[in-house]
Motif scaffolding. Structure first.
Motif, PDB file in Angstrom:
ATOM      1  N   LEU A  38       6.709 -13.672   2.043  1.00  0.00           N
ATOM      2  CA  LEU A  38       7.871 -12.793   2.190  1.00  0.00           C
ATOM      3  C   LEU A  38       7.921 -12.105   3.541  1.00  0.00           C
ATOM      4  N   LEU A  39       6.764 -11.925   4.173  1.00  0.00           N
ATOM      5  CA  LEU A  39       6.720 -11.186   5.436  1.00  0.00           C
ATOM      6  C   LEU A  39       6.565 -12.108   6.642  1.00  0.00           C
ATOM      7  N   LEU A  90       5.054   8.051  -9.558  1.00  0.00           N
ATOM      8  CA  LEU A  90       5.318   7.185  -8.409  1.00  0.00           C
ATOM      9  C   LEU A  90       6.557   6.363  -8.706  1.00  0.00           C
ATOM     10  N   LYS A  91       7.540   6.435  -7.791  1.00  0.00           N
ATOM     11  CA  LYS A  91       8.804   5.721  -8.034  1.00  0.00           C
ATOM     12  C   LYS A  91       8.953   4.539  -7.080  1.00  0.00           C
ATOM     13  N   ASP A  92      10.171   4.322  -6.612  1.00  0.00           N
ATOM     14  CA  ASP A  92      10.449   3.128  -5.800  1.00  0.00           C
ATOM     15  C   ASP A  92       9.780   3.118  -4.440  1.00  0.00           C
ATOM     16  N   ASN A  93       9.316   4.291  -3.972  1.00  0.00           N
ATOM     17  CA  ASN A  93       8.642   4.309  -2.675  1.00  0.00           C
ATOM     18  C   ASN A  93       7.169   3.903  -2.794  1.00  0.00           C
ATOM     19  N   PHE A  94       6.742   3.502  -3.977  1.00  0.00           N
ATOM     20  CA  PHE A  94       5.360   3.045  -4.187  1.00  0.00           C
ATOM     21  C   PHE A  94       5.329   1.526  -4.236  1.00  0.00           C
ATOM     22  N   THR A  95       4.470   0.947  -3.393  1.00  0.00           N
ATOM     23  CA  THR A  95       4.323  -0.507  -3.423  1.00  0.00           C
ATOM     24  C   THR A  95       2.855  -0.862  -3.232  1.00  0.00           C
ATOM     25  N   ASP A  96       2.576  -2.145  -3.225  1.00  0.00           N
ATOM     26  CA  ASP A  96       1.219  -2.623  -2.999  1.00  0.00           C
ATOM     27  C   ASP A  96       1.312  -3.789  -2.012  1.00  0.00           C
ATOM     28  N   CYS A  97       0.454  -3.754  -0.994  1.00  0.00           N
ATOM     29  CA  CYS A  97       0.522  -4.809   0.034  1.00  0.00           C
ATOM     30  C   CYS A  97       0.351  -6.193  -0.582  1.00  0.00           C
ATOM     31  N   GLY A 123      -1.596 -10.849  -3.413  1.00  0.00           N
ATOM     32  CA  GLY A 123      -2.564 -11.050  -2.339  1.00  0.00           C
ATOM     33  C   GLY A 123      -3.701 -10.061  -2.413  1.00  0.00           C
ATOM     34  N   SER A 124      -4.810 -10.403  -1.729  1.00  0.00           N
ATOM     35  CA  SER A 124      -5.951  -9.488  -1.663  1.00  0.00           C
ATOM     36  C   SER A 124      -6.739  -9.791  -0.396  1.00  0.00           C
ATOM     37  N   GLY A 125      -7.893  -9.161  -0.257  1.00  0.00           N
ATOM     38  CA  GLY A 125      -8.709  -9.363   0.938  1.00  0.00           C
ATOM     39  C   GLY A 125      -8.460  -8.267   1.959  1.00  0.00           C
ATOM     40  N   CYS A 126      -9.428  -8.079   2.860  1.00  0.00           N
ATOM     41  CA  CYS A 126      -9.313  -7.043   3.900  1.00  0.00           C
ATOM     42  C   CYS A 126      -8.026  -7.203   4.693  1.00  0.00           C
ATOM     43  N   ALA A 127      -7.628  -8.461   4.934  1.00  0.00           N
ATOM     44  CA  ALA A 127      -6.458  -8.705   5.782  1.00  0.00           C
ATOM     45  C   ALA A 127      -5.162  -8.363   5.076  1.00  0.00           C
ATOM     46  N   ILE A 129       3.283  -9.331   0.186  1.00  0.00           N
ATOM     47  CA  ILE A 129       2.986 -10.388   1.147  1.00  0.00           C
ATOM     48  C   ILE A 129       3.388 -11.806   0.717  1.00  0.00           C
ATOM     49  N   TYR A 130       3.215 -12.144  -0.565  1.00  0.00           N
ATOM     50  CA  TYR A 130       3.563 -13.497  -1.017  1.00  0.00           C
ATOM     51  C   TYR A 130       4.812 -13.482  -1.897  1.00  0.00           C
ATOM     52  N   SER A 131       5.442 -14.630  -1.976  1.00  0.00           N
ATOM     53  CA  SER A 131       6.598 -14.760  -2.864  1.00  0.00           C
ATOM     54  C   SER A 131       6.105 -15.028  -4.284  1.00  0.00           C
TER      55      SER A 131
END
Lengths: 335, 335
Positions: free
Chosen positions: A33-34, A255-262, A278-282, A266-268
């Motif tokens: 997605l990014l 936590l509302k719509d301004n809460f997300t998780d990297c 996704g996961s990992g340090c990166a 990152i992926y579709s």
């Protein structure tokens, strides 16, 4: 002198400035997605090297050099490097920086390393110990699977709760002077252990640590979820994210719509078969340097709370039947 | 504001005070040359736990609690913990501190970790980010052999260049206020790689890093070997120590009788079969906290330069034919 706030947090009096940053990712991340936001997309998982570990080192090396270039600096301007990765004894980091000829602080916070490195690099700059520091981390799907799970050739089935280790590296140059978003507050996290033993469900293992650091951050700063344009955990994925929401609601914070998780950004979820995300340090590193920081520069985000999350296990601790404790480190960036 | 000196060093303006310290070691270390100085000698290598990894965690836990007690503080006074160990993904550290409920910065500098943790803990205190910090590390002969070399049961022969991993943990509480020796200068080290590939000769692998950090320290501070009552590297053993002397002589610095190595101090070369000496994170840690700091309190030593040394390898990097780069972190303590 910077301020000690509450039980765990620090407010910087001379907030270190993000003068340069970079994101270098693998093919799958480029197709995610990014994809359009990342600085470099490397199609070859070996990155021209002989093995996955050296490939991961190259991601860190290239990302670091790019962040330094973007800051219009040279490696000679960087006084100290704060870096780490997921591999045993940090070999990706070691072989990334062995030719840089700059003092290195090796860090291990599992997938929370971008948070840990930013916190220490920021303290170092704010404390007057360096004009410029470099905070960097990496992960690689193939080196991580080899180390923590199964050989890729084994072709094991992944349960739906698993996440996909992001291949890539994110690097940030912090400076006392210059222009850019600033690190204004940090909330270093403590280890939380709810006794969960399933290394195929990292989201559940890490959710208590993320919830605790976010809760402690709100308490220390006397702030609330609405004070941030964005609150982003590192790599909880869909399972962990919903747990964090529940746990914080129980403590009085919704936590509302301004809460997300990297790991969700990152992926579709439909086009890419990564299960829980996704996961990992990166994961948090490149979502920060590739996406969030660019949204800050364009004015779409003004204040974010990034909370990279790390699961503290090894194959030895898992084989010995131990639980998977976790840690999460909070960093506020404003522009 | 503290001073940035030369290329790599820092002079603290409010030198953090060592307000508490401790040393907890195993039976072999108790029978060694420094046996009478250690705070606790644990005869049982399992320390009452189910496996070596948890035993190592217990060494860290007990040493930390003891250092805090010796400082006449409680765990609640400690704001941040700076800790690491040799095990993959720092599991000794994770399981040592998972119940402490205090923010943790996980560090990996291999056997240089006592230097790295003291440097960061000192920056944190001097920078005004914490009233008290804890710097701690551990190693365990059995967990290290299992991880890096051969199963103990295999009974392999050790070449004469090998060192013996010290079982134990050293912990130090740094404070802005109180009485005790002070951390006055630090010289964080850079990775040095002379291309040596023999993991059974760690002394030779680490000597270039030790020599480089000591050389850089002298250059940055415009000091010379005679300015210190003692200069001690971490765990070079007899092979590495003589190499460091040669390398520094080539650069114009002659190290004389005030130069030693913790790996040579700790075991008896005649009565204990450890070949080239001691090693492991605990080697420099417990030699510092068990022996040197006590010599400082008694007035026998006034100014020391401690340079813990770390070999940056993993079983994966060794198997893949990579060299063994190394790092060394310098810390000056005065009383």
């Amino acid at each position: 002198m910077s301020k000690i706030i509450g039980e765990q947090s620090i407010q910087f009096d001379n907030p270190p400035i993000i003068v340069g940053f970079s994101s270098v990712v693998g093919q799958k991340e480029g197709e995610g997605l990014l994809g359009q936001y990342f600085d470099k997309i490397i199609e070859d998982p070996m990155y021209g090297e002989e093995n996955w570990e050296l490939a991961e080192s190259k991601f860190q090396k290239v990302a670091s050099q790019l962040a330094i270039n973007n800051a219009k600096l040279t490696i000679n301007d960087i006084r100290y490097i704060f870096a780490g990765d997921l591999l045993s004894q940090l070999i990706a980091t070691t072989f990334a920086f062995k030719d840089f000829q700059k003092p290195l602080f090796g860090l291990y916070g599992a997938c929370s390393t971008m948070g840990e490195s930013l916190q220490l690099a920021a303290m170092c700059v704010d404390g007057g110990f360096a004009p410029y520091t470099l905070a960097v981390t990496s992960s690689h799907y193939c080196s991580a699977e080899k180390q923590f799970r199964f050989p890729l050739e084994y072709g094991n089935q992944r349960p739906p709760t698993t996440t996909w280790t992001v291949t890539g590296s994110g690097a940030i140059v912090l400076g006392r002077q210059g222009k850019g978003p600033r690190v204004t507050y940090i909330t270093p996290g403590k280890i939380m252990d709810y006794g969960i033993k399933d290394p195929m469900n990292m989201g559940a293992c890490m959710a208590p640590a993320a919830a605790d650091t976010i809760y402690q951050h709100f308490k220390d700063l006397k702030s609330k979820p609405e004070d941030y344009d964005l609150i982003a955990t590192g790599d909880l994925g869909v399972v962990g994210k919903s747990l964090v929401k529940k746990m914080l609601l129980e403590k009085g914070y919704e936590l509302k719509d301004n809460f997300t998780d990297c790991g969700i950004e990152i992926y579709s979820p439909t086009a890419q078969d990564t299960h829980a995300g996704g996961s990992g340090c990166a994961c948090s590193a490149v979502t920060l340097t590739g996406y969030f920081l660019k949204k800050m520069l364009s004015g779409e985000l003004k204040k974010i709370l990034l909370v990279p999350t790390g699961a503290l296990l090894s194959t030895v601790s898992s084989n010995e039947g131990e639980s998977v404790p976790a840690i999460a480190h909070g960093v506020v960036i404003e522009y």
